[in-house]
Design an enzyme around this catalytic site. Sequence first.
Site, PDB file in Angstrom:
ATOM      1  N   ASN A   9      61.337 101.228 100.587  1.00  0.00           N
ATOM      2  CA  ASN A   9      61.073 102.647 101.581  1.00  0.00           C
ATOM      3  C   ASN A   9      62.658 103.508 101.167  1.00  0.00           C
ATOM      4  O   ASN A   9      63.676 103.308 101.140  1.00  0.00           O
ATOM      5  CB  ASN A   9      61.789 102.071 102.637  1.00  0.00           C
ATOM      6  N   TRP A  10      61.732 104.689 100.564  1.00  0.00           N
ATOM      7  CA  TRP A  10      63.525 105.846  99.602  1.00  0.00           C
ATOM      8  C   TRP A  10      63.087 106.485 100.995  1.00  0.00           C
ATOM      9  O   TRP A  10      64.788 107.294 100.214  1.00  0.00           O
ATOM     10  CB  TRP A  10      62.279 106.566  98.735  1.00  0.00           C
ATOM     11  N   HIS A 131      58.875 102.318 111.991  1.00  0.00           N
ATOM     12  CA  HIS A 131      59.871 102.061 111.616  1.00  0.00           C
ATOM     13  C   HIS A 131      61.497 102.861 112.886  1.00  0.00           C
ATOM     14  O   HIS A 131      61.308 103.498 113.234  1.00  0.00           O
ATOM     15  CB  HIS A 131      60.476 103.073 110.517  1.00  0.00           C
ATOM     16  N   GLU A 201      62.529  93.948 110.906  1.00  0.00           N
ATOM     17  CA  GLU A 201      63.411  95.107 110.345  1.00  0.00           C
ATOM     18  C   GLU A 201      64.655  94.314 111.526  1.00  0.00           C
ATOM     19  O   GLU A 201      64.586  95.750 112.519  1.00  0.00           O
ATOM     20  CB  GLU A 201      63.088  95.851 109.847  1.00  0.00           C
ATOM     21  N   GLY A 207      70.922  99.301 106.293  1.00  0.00           N
ATOM     22  CA  GLY A 207      71.856  99.604 105.839  1.00  0.00           C
ATOM     23  C   GLY A 207      73.238  99.095 106.699  1.00  0.00           C
ATOM     24  O   GLY A 207      74.112 100.483 106.338  1.00  0.00           O
ATOM     25  N   SER A 246      69.307  95.823 104.766  1.00  0.00           N
ATOM     26  CA  SER A 246      70.376  94.680 103.606  1.00  0.00           C
ATOM     27  C   SER A 246      69.792  93.934 102.301  1.00  0.00           C
ATOM     28  O   SER A 246      70.611  92.670 101.916  1.00  0.00           O
ATOM     29  CB  SER A 246      71.214  94.593 104.849  1.00  0.00           C
TER      30      SER A 246
HETATM   31  P1  PGA Z   1      68.129  99.452 103.657  1.00  0.00           P
HETATM   32  O1  PGA Z   1      66.917  99.370 104.743  1.00  0.00           O
HETATM   33  O2  PGA Z   1      67.668  98.298 102.946  1.00  0.00           O
HETATM   34  O3  PGA Z   1      68.550 100.561 103.658  1.00  0.00           O
HETATM   35  O4  PGA Z   1      68.778  98.448 105.310  1.00  0.00           O
HETATM   36  C1  PGA Z   1      65.569  98.827 104.995  1.00  0.00           C
HETATM   37  C2  PGA Z   1      64.756  99.457 106.073  1.00  0.00           C
HETATM   38  O5  PGA Z   1      64.931 100.447 106.938  1.00  0.00           O
HETATM   39  O6  PGA Z   1      63.798 100.062 105.720  1.00  0.00           O
END
Ligand code: PGA
Length: 282
Positions: A9-10, A131, A201, A207, A246
Amino acid sequence: MAKKMIVANWKMNNAFEEADQWLGTFIDLYANNKDALQNLDIVICPPSFLVDYLDSQLLDNAFDGLETIMLAQNKQIEDFSEEEIADIVVGQRPFWLGAQDCHFENAGSFTGDLSAEMVKKIGADYVILGHSERRENHFETDEIIAKKVAAAVAQDIVPILCVGENKEIRDQKKHLEFIYKQLLFSVPKGVKFYRLVIAYEPIWSIGTGVLPTIEEINEMTRMIKKILVEKGAEFAEEIFILYGGSVTEENSAEILAIENVDGLLVGKASLDAANFVKICLS
Ligand code: PGA
């Protein structure tokens, strides 16, 4: 499930130049690790304007591959049937493309949005829906997401449906109940679960570098699998359950080893093609 799925997921990162560099690195590494990588379902979800671009780059790349095969076998294009050409072109494809959102309506006055049909036309076979960044920043409710899921499935696009609790819900130990409801309410009646990929998630992990424990991921993915068994009957085993939040090349192998984790949804660490390939190879 033996097969694994790794999704990048960019988010709102990268434009043409970065996408070219990313693709160049990825294709080189793919060629060097083809045996391992071709057994995975790899899905790249760039910003939507790059879906079309990467799709045509992949097509060019596949035709280069076809030329190499023609040269090696001393054959002309006329020597191949249409089916053979299609098989070679699809076989050369190192990954699928996905969008990061779509609207639930087919068309209309929705400034800034793309319909599921448009997303399909630009080359997406998958779409990330629900998301937490869309749920929070765009006030998307389970009801809206359920409509998007229906729109995507109607276009034969696989929704990668995200669910996840925030820190407060986790601290109150209401996370299982919360995800149970979020999952059920985000899937409309009439859409079979086997048409979806589910991504767990936890918002507090996205993040942040903070990861749930293996037992916490295990507990949640086990419950999700149980819901799928209840709702999806004999197809439950075919449904990918991803973990996201993460994920890095350091922790990916351990997470992938969890019983009900069939893959990963990778944000930040997917922006570097070499890192992303390491995650795919873990
Ligand atoms: P991350 O994001 O790997 O930077 O924690 C994952 C996501 O939001 O899909």
